[in-house]
Design a protein around this motif. Structure first.
Motif, short mmCIF file in Angstrom:
data_model
loop_
_atom_site.label_atom_id
_atom_site.label_comp_id
_atom_site.label_asym_id
_atom_site.label_seq_id
_atom_site.Cartn_x
_atom_site.Cartn_y
_atom_site.Cartn_z
N LEU A 327 0.82 -1.22 0.00
CA LEU A 327 0.00 0.00 0.00
C LEU A 327 0.85 1.26 0.00
N MET A 328 0.17 2.36 -0.25
CA MET A 328 0.82 3.67 -0.13
C MET A 328 -0.23 4.69 0.27
N LEU A 329 0.28 5.78 0.85
CA LEU A 329 -0.58 6.90 1.21
C LEU A 329 -0.20 8.06 0.31
N MET A 330 -1.21 8.70 -0.26
CA MET A 330 -0.92 9.81 -1.16
C MET A 330 -1.53 11.09 -0.58
N GLY A 374 -4.03 0.46 -2.47
CA GLY A 374 -3.37 -0.84 -2.31
C GLY A 374 -3.54 -1.75 -3.52
N THR A 375 -2.63 -2.74 -3.61
CA THR A 375 -2.61 -3.61 -4.79
C THR A 375 -2.99 -5.08 -4.55
N PRO A 376 -3.37 -5.52 -3.33
CA PRO A 376 -3.65 -6.95 -3.16
C PRO A 376 -4.77 -7.48 -4.06
N ALA A 377 -5.89 -6.75 -4.15
CA ALA A 377 -7.03 -7.30 -4.89
C ALA A 377 -6.78 -7.31 -6.40
#
Ligand SMILES: Cc1ncc(COP(=O)(O)O)c(C=O)c1O
Length: 432
Positions: A327-330, A374-377
């Motif tokens: 994940l990241m926070l923007m 986030g990129t999991p899904a």
């Protein structure tokens, strides 16, 4: 036809499920705590196991007829122990919050001092927010992140020395960097505190060797099973040692942790375990032990890194300047938006994210400066670097034209086209 029994028995509920399925098919969900479970996990979840009562633990139940339920729970426990490399696993917590609650009940007394990462710096509600049980029943003090957004380990050490807490909670909901579990344990143990590592977000990355494990450092570990671990909703509590049989009231010492945990979950906090959920957790843990899952976990991190680099290249501000996990926070404020406005604009473009505070956020929690991505899904759907770069472009365009509904609708059509090439549930790919 999908869900034929529901169609006959309750078309209204089925219709809403179908709409939700369509929403997932047409858009891209990028909420880091969500994932796409396998058909096998969904089968177990929808099974007849939901009807059975089995208060207690395998071999020690308060209800008859549990010979197969016992085997299912033993299987889930054995798979959890082997996957994470611990000697004891409790698989009964209904979800992540009850799992954390059980650890507090097991290891702390009401009024004890506990240190957790502030919610506004990435921690979870159960890590000590004032309105949560953790902040109501325990004297909670929060440690924070540095101005750059990294965990402030020095600040934590200072707080720990000053307040001598009973327990330190580490782990996060919105933190894009690796945890130094050895350092966290050394801080906790230097003041004789327990260390709880809540790995809910990163459990799948840990079993996929993409993040260091807290095993050997933390006294007790909790994790949800439905985030990067890609299982059903549920949770695990993991530790080393073995519970006494029968479970007896014991002193809150390190050696007694397995017994204390089992007693806290049942009868301390919960009644009957959700056996359909336990079976689905067992299935997910089997899947997580495969080489394919390792490949998946690796791709989750590669996708996050790729997305992050593409967003930075387009001029966006990412908290800590990067990511080491899923994940990241923007910080979206420099483009004249709030996190809430960014969430809405991206939603109109078919991309689901959530607004989120950033460390030291000058705005209010209900109207924060950032979004969490986030990129999991999307990785579970088979998307890789080219798709992720395309998504970064869609996000950028949507944010730059956030007040232009026609433009956002245009982007949405392209997002849906991409989305249809990577169906989240291929086994359910029938007309609605
Ligand atoms: C770090 C962490 N712990 C605990 C939880 C709680 O899990 P649940 O929502 O299943 O109660 C979450 C959920 O977001 C989380 O991120």
């Amino acid at each position: 036809m999908l869900y034929p029994h529901l169609a006959a028995g309750d078309p209204e509920v089925r219709n809403l499920i179908m709409h939700e399925l369509q929403r997932r098919r047409d858009g891209i969900d990028m909420i880091p705590s969500e994932n796409v479970t396998s058909p096998a996990v969904l089968d177990a979840l929808g099974s007849i196991l939901t009807d059975k009562y089995s208060e207690g633990y395998p071999g020690r139940r308060y209800y008859g007829g549990n010979e197969y339920i016992d085997q299912i729970e033993e299987l889930a426990r054995a798979r959890a122990r082997s996957l994470f490399g611990v000697t004891h696993a409790n698989v009964q917590p209904y979800s992540g919050s009850p799992a954390n609650q059980a650890v507090y009940l097991a290891l702390c007394n009401p009024g004890d001092t506990v240190l957790g990462l502030s919610l506004f710096h990435g921690g979870h509600l159960t890590h000590g927010l004032g309105v949560n049980f953790s902040g109501i029943y325990y004297k909670h003090l929060n440690y924070t992140t540095t101005p750059e957004g990294f965990i402030d380990y020095d600040g934590l050490q200072q707080l720990a020395e000053e307040h001598r807490p009973r327990m330190i909670v580490c782990g996060a909901t919105a933190y894009s960097r690796k945890f130094d579990f050895a350092r966290l344990a050394s801080i906790a143990h230097s003041v004789d505190a327990f260390l709880l590592a809540d790995i809910s977000h990163i459990a799948g990355l840990i079993v996929g060797d993409e993040h260091p494990s807290p095993v050997g450092h933390a006294d007790v570990i909790t994790t949800t099973t439905h985030k990067t671990l890609r299982g059903p909703r549920g949770a695990l509590i993991l530790c080393n040692g073995n519970p006494s049989t029968p479970l007896k009231a014991v002193e809150k010492t390190r050696e007694n942790i397995p017994t204390l945990i089992d007693r806290a979950v049942f009868p301390g906090l919960q009644g009957g375990p959700h056996n359909h959920q336990t079976a689905a957790i067992a299935v997910a843990l089997k899947e997580a032990a495969t080489p394919e899952f390792k490949t998946y976990a690796h791709q989750v991190v590669v996708n996050a890194r790729t997305l992050c680099a593409a967003l930075i290249e387009q001029g966006h501000t990412i908290v800590t300047g990067g990511t080491e996990n899923h994940l990241m926070l923007m910080d979206v404020t420099k483009h004249g938006l709030s996190g809430g406005e960014a969430e809405v604009a991206l939603g109109k473009a078919g991309i689901t994210v959530n607004k989120n505070t950033i460390p030291h956020d000058p705005r209010k929690p209900f109207d924060p400066s950032g979004i969490r991505i986030g990129t999991p899904a999307l990785t579970s759907r088979g998307m890789k670097e080219p798709e992720v770069r395309a998504i970064a472009e869609f996000m950028h365009t949507a944010l730059m034209h956030h007040t232009d509904d026609t433009k956002l609708a245009d982007i949405r059509r392209t997002v849906t086209e991409l989305s249809h090439a990577f169906p989240p549930y291929p086994e359910l790919n029938q007309p609605i």
